[in-house]
Motif scaffolding. Structure first.
Motif, PDB file in Angstrom:
ATOM      1  N   THR A   1       1.261  -0.661   8.685  1.00  0.00           N
ATOM      2  CA  THR A   1       0.165   0.148   8.162  1.00  0.00           C
ATOM      3  C   THR A   1      -1.015  -0.736   7.751  1.00  0.00           C
ATOM      4  OG1 THR A   1       0.930   0.076   5.850  1.00  0.00           O
ATOM      5  CG2 THR A   1       1.776   1.883   7.241  1.00  0.00           C
ATOM      6  N   ALA A   2      -2.170  -0.140   7.678  1.00  0.00           N
ATOM      7  CA  ALA A   2      -3.380  -0.861   7.267  1.00  0.00           C
ATOM      8  C   ALA A   2      -3.231  -1.391   5.841  1.00  0.00           C
ATOM      9  CB  ALA A   2      -4.601   0.042   7.386  1.00  0.00           C
ATOM     10  N   ARG A   3      -2.563  -0.604   4.976  1.00  0.00           N
ATOM     11  CA  ARG A   3      -2.377  -1.062   3.589  1.00  0.00           C
ATOM     12  C   ARG A   3      -1.529  -2.322   3.524  1.00  0.00           C
ATOM     13  NH1 ARG A   3      -1.507   4.318   0.030  1.00  0.00           N
ATOM     14  NH2 ARG A   3       0.176   4.574   1.507  1.00  0.00           N
ATOM     15  N   VAL A   4      -0.465  -2.382   4.323  1.00  0.00           N
ATOM     16  CA  VAL A   4       0.381  -3.574   4.323  1.00  0.00           C
ATOM     17  C   VAL A   4      -0.397  -4.760   4.882  1.00  0.00           C
ATOM     18  CG1 VAL A   4       2.457  -4.647   5.290  1.00  0.00           C
ATOM     19  CG2 VAL A   4       2.561  -2.312   4.411  1.00  0.00           C
ATOM     20  N   LYS A   5      -1.116  -4.557   5.948  1.00  0.00           N
ATOM     21  CA  LYS A   5      -1.897  -5.655   6.540  1.00  0.00           C
ATOM     22  C   LYS A   5      -2.920  -6.193   5.536  1.00  0.00           C
ATOM     23  CE  LYS A   5      -4.356  -7.113  10.695  1.00  0.00           C
ATOM     24  NZ  LYS A   5      -4.992  -8.202  10.045  1.00  0.00           N
ATOM     25  N   ALA A   6      -3.641  -5.299   4.882  1.00  0.00           N
ATOM     26  CA  ALA A   6      -4.634  -5.728   3.891  1.00  0.00           C
ATOM     27  C   ALA A   6      -3.956  -6.483   2.743  1.00  0.00           C
ATOM     28  CB  ALA A   6      -5.409  -4.526   3.371  1.00  0.00           C
ATOM     29  N   TRP A   7      -2.814  -5.991   2.284  1.00  0.00           N
ATOM     30  CA  TRP A   7      -2.087  -6.642   1.198  1.00  0.00           C
ATOM     31  C   TRP A   7      -1.637  -8.038   1.631  1.00  0.00           C
ATOM     32  CZ3 TRP A   7       2.858  -8.439   0.048  1.00  0.00           C
ATOM     33  CH2 TRP A   7       3.112  -8.648  -1.313  1.00  0.00           C
ATOM     34  N   LEU A   8      -1.120  -8.142   2.838  1.00  0.00           N
ATOM     35  CA  LEU A   8      -0.649  -9.432   3.337  1.00  0.00           C
ATOM     36  C   LEU A   8      -1.780 -10.434   3.526  1.00  0.00           C
ATOM     37  CD1 LEU A   8       1.993  -8.216   5.931  1.00  0.00           C
ATOM     38  CD2 LEU A   8       2.460  -9.555   3.857  1.00  0.00           C
ATOM     39  N   GLU A   9      -2.978  -9.952   3.752  1.00  0.00           N
ATOM     40  CA  GLU A   9      -4.114 -10.857   3.924  1.00  0.00           C
ATOM     41  C   GLU A   9      -4.631 -11.402   2.602  1.00  0.00           C
ATOM     42  OE1 GLU A   9      -6.875  -8.644   6.311  1.00  0.00           O
ATOM     43  OE2 GLU A   9      -5.757  -9.037   8.149  1.00  0.00           O
ATOM     44  N   GLU A  10      -4.279 -10.759   1.489  1.00  0.00           N
ATOM     45  CA  GLU A  10      -4.805 -11.194   0.198  1.00  0.00           C
ATOM     46  C   GLU A  10      -3.749 -11.593  -0.822  1.00  0.00           C
ATOM     47  OE1 GLU A  10      -7.592  -8.448  -1.433  1.00  0.00           O
ATOM     48  OE2 GLU A  10      -8.658  -8.197   0.449  1.00  0.00           O
ATOM     49  N   ALA A  11      -2.725 -10.799  -0.987  1.00  0.00           N
ATOM     50  CA  ALA A  11      -1.807 -10.951  -2.111  1.00  0.00           C
ATOM     51  C   ALA A  11      -0.895 -12.174  -2.070  1.00  0.00           C
ATOM     52  CB  ALA A  11      -0.979  -9.683  -2.285  1.00  0.00           C
ATOM     53  N   PRO A  12      -0.197 -12.459  -0.966  1.00  0.00           N
ATOM     54  CA  PRO A  12       0.787 -13.550  -1.019  1.00  0.00           C
ATOM     55  C   PRO A  12       0.232 -14.892  -1.485  1.00  0.00           C
ATOM     56  CG  PRO A  12       1.179 -12.219   0.905  1.00  0.00           C
ATOM     57  CD  PRO A  12      -0.135 -11.750   0.312  1.00  0.00           C
ATOM     58  N   ALA A  13      -0.966 -15.247  -1.087  1.00  0.00           N
ATOM     59  CA  ALA A  13      -1.539 -16.534  -1.489  1.00  0.00           C
ATOM     60  C   ALA A  13      -1.659 -16.654  -3.006  1.00  0.00           C
ATOM     61  CB  ALA A  13      -2.900 -16.734  -0.825  1.00  0.00           C
ATOM     62  N   LYS A  14      -1.996 -15.557  -3.671  1.00  0.00           N
ATOM     63  CA  LYS A  14      -2.138 -15.616  -5.132  1.00  0.00           C
ATOM     64  C   LYS A  14      -0.816 -15.391  -5.870  1.00  0.00           C
ATOM     65  CE  LYS A  14      -3.546 -10.814  -5.758  1.00  0.00           C
ATOM     66  NZ  LYS A  14      -4.568  -9.898  -6.189  1.00  0.00           N
ATOM     67  N   LEU A  15       0.255 -15.095  -5.114  1.00  0.00           N
ATOM     68  CA  LEU A  15       1.563 -14.849  -5.720  1.00  0.00           C
ATOM     69  C   LEU A  15       2.500 -16.049  -5.628  1.00  0.00           C
ATOM     70  CD1 LEU A  15       2.170 -11.194  -4.476  1.00  0.00           C
ATOM     71  CD2 LEU A  15       1.447 -11.942  -6.755  1.00  0.00           C
ATOM     72  N   ASP A  16       1.977 -17.203  -5.229  1.00  0.00           N
ATOM     73  CA  ASP A  16       2.764 -18.438  -5.162  1.00  0.00           C
ATOM     74  C   ASP A  16       4.019 -18.277  -4.310  1.00  0.00           C
ATOM     75  OD1 ASP A  16       0.913 -19.605  -6.942  1.00  0.00           O
ATOM     76  OD2 ASP A  16       2.030 -18.856  -8.667  1.00  0.00           O
ATOM     77  N   VAL A  17       3.886 -17.730  -3.118  1.00  0.00           N
ATOM     78  CA  VAL A  17       5.059 -17.479  -2.272  1.00  0.00           C
ATOM     79  C   VAL A  17       5.442 -18.666  -1.386  1.00  0.00           C
ATOM     80  CG1 VAL A  17       4.695 -14.978  -2.246  1.00  0.00           C
ATOM     81  CG2 VAL A  17       3.715 -16.391  -0.417  1.00  0.00           C
ATOM     82  N   ALA A  18       4.586 -19.649  -1.247  1.00  0.00           N
ATOM     83  CA  ALA A  18       4.871 -20.786  -0.365  1.00  0.00           C
ATOM     84  C   ALA A  18       6.199 -21.438  -0.740  1.00  0.00           C
ATOM     85  CB  ALA A  18       3.743 -21.803  -0.432  1.00  0.00           C
ATOM     86  N   GLY A  19       7.019 -21.684   0.272  1.00  0.00           N
ATOM     87  CA  GLY A  19       8.309 -22.318   0.058  1.00  0.00           C
ATOM     88  C   GLY A  19       9.431 -21.366  -0.297  1.00  0.00           C
ATOM     89  N   LYS A  20       9.104 -20.108  -0.527  1.00  0.00           N
ATOM     90  CA  LYS A  20      10.123 -19.116  -0.880  1.00  0.00           C
ATOM     91  C   LYS A  20      10.638 -18.418   0.371  1.00  0.00           C
ATOM     92  CE  LYS A  20       8.196 -18.306  -5.457  1.00  0.00           C
ATOM     93  NZ  LYS A  20       7.717 -17.295  -6.412  1.00  0.00           N
ATOM     94  N   LEU A  21      11.717 -17.676   0.189  1.00  0.00           N
ATOM     95  CA  LEU A  21      12.331 -16.932   1.277  1.00  0.00           C
ATOM     96  C   LEU A  21      11.580 -15.629   1.511  1.00  0.00           C
ATOM     97  CD1 LEU A  21      14.835 -17.057   3.132  1.00  0.00           C
ATOM     98  CD2 LEU A  21      16.039 -15.708   1.406  1.00  0.00           C
ATOM     99  N   GLY A  22      11.306 -15.309   2.778  1.00  0.00           N
ATOM    100  CA  GLY A  22      10.604 -14.078   3.122  1.00  0.00           C
ATOM    101  C   GLY A  22      11.368 -13.265   4.148  1.00  0.00           C
ATOM    102  N   GLY A  23      11.185 -11.954   4.073  1.00  0.00           N
ATOM    103  CA  GLY A  23      11.824 -11.066   5.038  1.00  0.00           C
ATOM    104  C   GLY A  23      11.016  -9.795   5.190  1.00  0.00           C
TER     105      GLY A  23
END
Length: 162
Positions: free
Chosen positions: A64-86
């Motif tokens: 969905t457009a909402r998920v795409k928009a969220w993925l373009e902005e949110a993860p970088a500010k949520l300190d997700v680098a190095g964590k497990l994703g699925g």
């Protein structure tokens, strides 16, 4: 050990699948799961989590457009680098794009430095190569698959976090 599930859901199908994943996560000793609609994510919880699982309904063969928009902005500010994703998806048709939606989510997570995981074929049946997809209207028939996926994600997060 905390795991976060973030999802978009227009009809409730993807929200239901997120619940099944959380049930699977909670079968692993020490694992805690919280579920957030994409419009109400607890950023502090996600930052403290060992894993982030993103769910999307499938529209026009993709996420969905909402998920795409969220993925373009949110993860970088949520300190997700190095964590497990699925990722996981719901679809109205068996060839409606669920796998494509999952691949798109996983690509975004990798770009943000996450290690993506599904368990693949190493665990045997059920084989979950990219992430689970539930097909409407038989959502409940996919519950065991989604619980298994949640359990595997929590087990892998535990391995990574010692």
């Amino acid at each position: 050990m905390k795991l976060s599930i973030v999802y978009d859901s227009k009809t409730g199908s993807t929200a239901k699948m997120a619940e099944y994943i959380a049930e699977g996560i909670r079968t692993v000793p020490g694992a805690e799961a919280k579920i957030f609609p994409i419009t109400a994510v607890d950023e502090d919880y996600v930052k403290a989590s060992s894993a982030l699982i993103v769910g999307t309904p499938t529209y026009n063969g993709s996420l969905t457009a909402r998920v795409k928009a969220w993925l373009e902005e949110a993860p970088a500010k949520l300190d997700v680098a190095g964590k497990l994703g699925g990722a996981f998806a719901t679809a109205a048709f068996i060839h409606g794009g669920g796998d494509l939606a999952i691949q798109c989510v996983l690509t975004h997570l990798m770009v943000d430095g996450m290690m993506v995981y599904s368990g693949g074929h190493v665990h045997g049946m059920p084989v979950i190569h990219l992430g689970p997809v539930a097909i409407s209207p038989e959502l409940d028939s996919f519950a065991p698959l989604f619980r298994t996926y949640g359990q595997r994600m929590a087990q892998q997060a535990a391995k990574l976090n010692g």
